[in-house]
Scaffold this motif. Structure first.
Motif, PDB file in Angstrom:
ATOM      1  N   PRO A 115      51.655  -8.551 -22.921  1.00 29.61           N
ATOM      2  CA  PRO A 115      52.440  -8.296 -24.133  1.00 29.61           C
ATOM      3  C   PRO A 115      51.594  -8.507 -25.390  1.00 29.61           C
ATOM      4  CG  PRO A 115      53.080 -10.371 -23.102  1.00 29.61           C
ATOM      5  CD  PRO A 115      52.159  -9.688 -22.150  1.00 29.61           C
ATOM      6  N   PRO A 116      52.036  -7.969 -26.528  1.00 29.59           N
ATOM      7  CA  PRO A 116      51.211  -7.995 -27.744  1.00 29.59           C
ATOM      8  C   PRO A 116      50.867  -9.386 -28.259  1.00 29.59           C
ATOM      9  CG  PRO A 116      53.001  -6.403 -27.955  1.00 29.59           C
ATOM     10  CD  PRO A 116      53.266  -7.169 -26.714  1.00 29.59           C
ATOM     11  N   ASN A 117      51.667 -10.384 -27.941  1.00 26.89           N
ATOM     12  CA  ASN A 117      51.394 -11.727 -28.467  1.00 26.89           C
ATOM     13  C   ASN A 117      50.429 -12.523 -27.600  1.00 26.89           C
ATOM     14  OD1 ASN A 117      53.385 -12.001 -26.386  1.00 26.89           O
ATOM     15  ND2 ASN A 117      53.908 -14.036 -27.157  1.00 26.89           N
ATOM     16  N   VAL A 118      49.896 -11.904 -26.552  1.00 24.70           N
ATOM     17  CA  VAL A 118      48.945 -12.581 -25.662  1.00 24.70           C
ATOM     18  C   VAL A 118      47.546 -12.016 -25.891  1.00 24.70           C
ATOM     19  CG1 VAL A 118      48.262 -12.963 -23.262  1.00 24.70           C
ATOM     20  CG2 VAL A 118      50.676 -13.120 -23.919  1.00 24.70           C
ATOM     21  N   VAL A 119      46.605 -12.895 -26.196  1.00 24.42           N
ATOM     22  CA  VAL A 119      45.203 -12.519 -26.387  1.00 24.42           C
ATOM     23  C   VAL A 119      44.376 -13.284 -25.357  1.00 24.42           C
ATOM     24  CG1 VAL A 119      43.243 -12.527 -27.967  1.00 24.42           C
ATOM     25  CG2 VAL A 119      45.560 -12.136 -28.842  1.00 24.42           C
ATOM     26  N   ALA A 120      43.461 -12.585 -24.673  1.00 22.74           N
ATOM     27  CA  ALA A 120      42.682 -13.242 -23.624  1.00 22.74           C
ATOM     28  C   ALA A 120      41.300 -12.624 -23.536  1.00 22.74           C
ATOM     29  CB  ALA A 120      43.405 -13.129 -22.279  1.00 22.74           C
ATOM     30  N   GLY A 121      40.383 -13.359 -22.918  1.00 20.78           N
ATOM     31  CA  GLY A 121      39.040 -12.840 -22.731  1.00 20.78           C
ATOM     32  C   GLY A 121      38.148 -13.818 -21.999  1.00 20.78           C
ATOM     33  N   VAL A 127      33.399 -18.988 -20.691  1.00 18.55           N
ATOM     34  CA  VAL A 127      34.717 -19.510 -21.040  1.00 18.55           C
ATOM     35  C   VAL A 127      35.734 -18.381 -20.890  1.00 18.55           C
ATOM     36  CG1 VAL A 127      36.167 -20.466 -22.871  1.00 18.55           C
ATOM     37  CG2 VAL A 127      33.772 -21.204 -22.645  1.00 18.55           C
ATOM     38  N   SER A 128      36.768 -18.647 -20.114  1.00 18.17           N
ATOM     39  CA  SER A 128      37.895 -17.709 -20.011  1.00 18.17           C
ATOM     40  C   SER A 128      39.089 -18.361 -20.706  1.00 18.17           C
ATOM     41  CB  SER A 128      38.218 -17.420 -18.548  1.00 18.17           C
ATOM     42  OG  SER A 128      37.154 -16.728 -17.926  1.00 18.17           O
ATOM     43  N   PHE A 129      39.660 -17.644 -21.641  1.00 20.71           N
ATOM     44  CA  PHE A 129      40.736 -18.227 -22.456  1.00 20.71           C
ATOM     45  C   PHE A 129      41.907 -17.271 -22.579  1.00 20.71           C
ATOM     46  CE2 PHE A 129      38.360 -15.645 -25.409  1.00 20.71           C
ATOM     47  CZ  PHE A 129      39.331 -15.118 -26.249  1.00 20.71           C
ATOM     48  N   MET A 139      31.954  -9.923 -24.923  1.00 18.31           N
ATOM     49  CA  MET A 139      33.252 -10.415 -24.491  1.00 18.31           C
ATOM     50  C   MET A 139      33.844  -9.444 -23.491  1.00 18.31           C
ATOM     51  SD  MET A 139      35.809 -12.718 -25.078  1.00 18.31           S
ATOM     52  CE  MET A 139      35.795 -13.297 -26.773  1.00 18.31           C
ATOM     53  N   ILE A 140      34.464  -9.987 -22.444  1.00 15.11           N
ATOM     54  CA  ILE A 140      35.209  -9.160 -21.500  1.00 15.11           C
ATOM     55  C   ILE A 140      36.687  -9.323 -21.818  1.00 15.11           C
ATOM     56  CG2 ILE A 140      35.838  -8.847 -19.080  1.00 15.11           C
ATOM     57  CD1 ILE A 140      33.027  -9.817 -18.382  1.00 15.11           C
ATOM     58  N   THR A 141      37.362  -8.207 -22.031  1.00 16.55           N
ATOM     59  CA  THR A 141      38.787  -8.222 -22.320  1.00 16.55           C
ATOM     60  C   THR A 141      39.558  -7.824 -21.072  1.00 16.55           C
ATOM     61  OG1 THR A 141      38.359  -7.604 -24.618  1.00 16.55           O
ATOM     62  CG2 THR A 141      40.595  -7.286 -23.800  1.00 16.55           C
ATOM     63  N   PRO A 142      40.542  -8.595 -20.656  1.00 19.42           N
ATOM     64  CA  PRO A 142      41.291  -8.265 -19.444  1.00 19.42           C
ATOM     65  C   PRO A 142      41.914  -6.879 -19.494  1.00 19.42           C
ATOM     66  CG  PRO A 142      41.764 -10.505 -20.109  1.00 19.42           C
ATOM     67  CD  PRO A 142      40.957  -9.896 -21.221  1.00 19.42           C
ATOM     68  N   ASP A 143      41.845  -6.202 -18.361  1.00 20.78           N
ATOM     69  CA  ASP A 143      42.432  -4.868 -18.217  1.00 20.78           C
ATOM     70  C   ASP A 143      43.823  -5.012 -17.599  1.00 20.78           C
ATOM     71  OD1 ASP A 143      41.355  -5.836 -15.861  1.00 20.78           O
ATOM     72  OD2 ASP A 143      40.834  -3.844 -15.092  1.00 20.78           O
ATOM     73  N   TRP A 144      44.744  -5.570 -18.373  1.00 19.71           N
ATOM     74  CA  TRP A 144      46.092  -5.783 -17.865  1.00 19.71           C
ATOM     75  C   TRP A 144      47.094  -5.458 -18.967  1.00 19.71           C
ATOM     76  CZ3 TRP A 144      47.003 -11.813 -17.355  1.00 19.71           C
ATOM     77  CH2 TRP A 144      46.649 -12.435 -18.546  1.00 19.71           C
ATOM     78  N   PRO A 145      48.329  -5.147 -18.616  1.00 18.18           N
ATOM     79  CA  PRO A 145      49.331  -4.777 -19.625  1.00 18.18           C
ATOM     80  C   PRO A 145      50.028  -5.992 -20.224  1.00 18.18           C
ATOM     81  CG  PRO A 145      50.258  -4.470 -17.448  1.00 18.18           C
ATOM     82  CD  PRO A 145      48.826  -4.909 -17.242  1.00 18.18           C
ATOM     83  N   ALA A 183      42.209 -22.654 -21.581  1.00 18.46           N
ATOM     84  CA  ALA A 183      40.861 -22.198 -21.248  1.00 18.46           C
ATOM     85  C   ALA A 183      40.298 -22.947 -20.059  1.00 18.46           C
ATOM     86  CB  ALA A 183      39.931 -22.378 -22.448  1.00 18.46           C
ATOM     87  N   VAL A 184      39.431 -22.254 -19.309  1.00 18.11           N
ATOM     88  CA  VAL A 184      38.639 -22.879 -18.249  1.00 18.11           C
ATOM     89  C   VAL A 184      37.215 -22.382 -18.373  1.00 18.11           C
ATOM     90  CG1 VAL A 184      40.521 -23.250 -16.608  1.00 18.11           C
ATOM     91  CG2 VAL A 184      39.301 -21.057 -16.603  1.00 18.11           C
ATOM     92  N   ARG A 185      36.271 -23.149 -17.806  1.00 15.95           N
ATOM     93  CA  ARG A 185      34.849 -22.790 -17.845  1.00 15.95           C
ATOM     94  C   ARG A 185      34.348 -22.597 -16.423  1.00 15.95           C
ATOM     95  NH1 ARG A 185      32.864 -27.430 -22.033  1.00 15.95           N
ATOM     96  NH2 ARG A 185      34.197 -28.667 -20.669  1.00 15.95           N
ATOM     97  N   THR A 186      33.586 -21.525 -16.201  1.00 13.89           N
ATOM     98  CA  THR A 186      33.114 -21.190 -14.851  1.00 13.89           C
ATOM     99  C   THR A 186      31.720 -20.587 -14.888  1.00 13.89           C
ATOM    100  OG1 THR A 186      34.096 -18.975 -14.954  1.00 13.89           O
ATOM    101  CG2 THR A 186      35.459 -20.726 -13.994  1.00 13.89           C
ATOM    102  N   ALA A 187      31.030 -20.678 -13.740  1.00 17.04           N
ATOM    103  CA  ALA A 187      29.742 -20.006 -13.567  1.00 17.04           C
ATOM    104  C   ALA A 187      29.551 -19.735 -12.081  1.00 17.04           C
ATOM    105  CB  ALA A 187      28.604 -20.861 -14.107  1.00 17.04           C
ATOM    106  N   ASP A 188      30.417 -18.982 -11.485  1.00 17.16           N
ATOM    107  CA  ASP A 188      30.532 -18.521 -10.086  1.00 17.16           C
ATOM    108  C   ASP A 188      31.938 -18.755  -9.567  1.00 17.16           C
ATOM    109  OD1 ASP A 188      27.962 -17.486  -9.730  1.00 17.16           O
ATOM    110  OD2 ASP A 188      27.175 -19.390  -8.981  1.00 17.16           O
ATOM    111  N   CYS A 189      32.585 -19.879  -9.962  1.00 16.51           N
ATOM    112  CA  CYS A 189      33.978 -20.079  -9.591  1.00 16.51           C
ATOM    113  C   CYS A 189      34.843 -19.021 -10.277  1.00 16.51           C
ATOM    114  CB  CYS A 189      34.450 -21.474  -9.978  1.00 16.51           C
ATOM    115  SG  CYS A 189      33.711 -22.794  -8.994  1.00 16.51           S
ATOM    116  N   LEU A 190      36.076 -18.923  -9.838  1.00 19.68           N
ATOM    117  CA  LEU A 190      36.969 -17.863 -10.301  1.00 19.68           C
ATOM    118  C   LEU A 190      37.902 -18.342 -11.407  1.00 19.68           C
ATOM    119  CD1 LEU A 190      38.296 -15.068  -9.995  1.00 19.68           C
ATOM    120  CD2 LEU A 190      39.665 -16.024  -8.116  1.00 19.68           C
TER     121      LEU A 190
END
Length: 214
Positions: free
Chosen positions: A11-17, A208-210, A3-9, A71-78
């Protein structure tokens, strides 16, 4: 890497990857529901996606209630993830070059109630400029709409262009007033051990990016 976890600040109630090729089944939240992505500019609220009998034709989704998943799904798109600094709302957008050109970035910012200056944005894994060759028609379409976009294209020896999809998205986010932009350091095409790539493998598999409001 599972899993890749976003490197951004965020807030605590937001979970993404973002998932990778090595991520085991069953790790993603069961609540995720997906769009029928069409390389367009339509943005929908997650409530509409939940209520629909079939996947909704759209390329971005927003949420503003605890428990909302986008969520969105990608395989080269951003994949582009958005959240308000105060944790009040989120969004996920699918940014292929067609969608970026047509305005998916701007439409997603407009669909959020948060002022652009108070948004955090993370650019997930996509194809890099060195691997993303496009024709003259793509270059011309972007530059005709905004001459500044020329900085995101480099000519190659085949008479075509290397396009910086990350850079094109950043330019449009900046024009919208978004300043807190993170990520954008991967290449799905060249990193075959980590990412699916449609250009490399013609695969139907997707990352999958969510993003989730706890």
């Amino acid at each position: 890497m599972s899993m890749i976890t976003p490197d951004w600040p965020a807030p605590p109630n937001v979970v993404a990857g973002t998932t990778t090729k090595t991520m085991p089944d069953g790790v993603l939240p069961r609540e995720l529901q997906y769009l029928n992505q069409v390389h367009g500019t339509t943005v929908v609220p997650i409530a509409q996606v939940r209520e629909a009998a079939a996947p909704v034709d759209a390329d971005a989704v927003t949420g503003n209630r605890p428990g909302d998943h986008c969520a969105v799904r990608t395989a080269d798109c951003l994949p582009i993830l958005f959240c308000a600094r105060d944790g009040s709302e989120i969004a996920a957008a699918h940014g292929g070059w067609r969608g970026v050109l047509a305005g998916i970035v701007e439409n997603t910012v407009d669909a959020l109630a948060t002022d652009a200056a108070d948004l955090l944005v993370w650019l997930g894994p996509a194809i890099s400029q060195k691997a993303f060759e496009v024709g003259a028609e793509v270059h011309q379409a972007f530059v005709a709409g905004d001459p500044v976009a020329a900085a995101c294209f480099a000519p190659n020896e085949r008479g075509r262009w290397q396009a910086d999809l990350y850079g094109l998205a950043r330019q449009r986010l900046h024009k919208c007033g978004v300043r807190a932009i993170y990520g954008g350091n991967w290449c799905t095409f060249t990193d075959a051990a980590t990412f699916w790539s449609y250009r490399r493998d013609a695969t139907a598999a997707r990352m999958v990016s969510f993003i989730h409001l706890k």
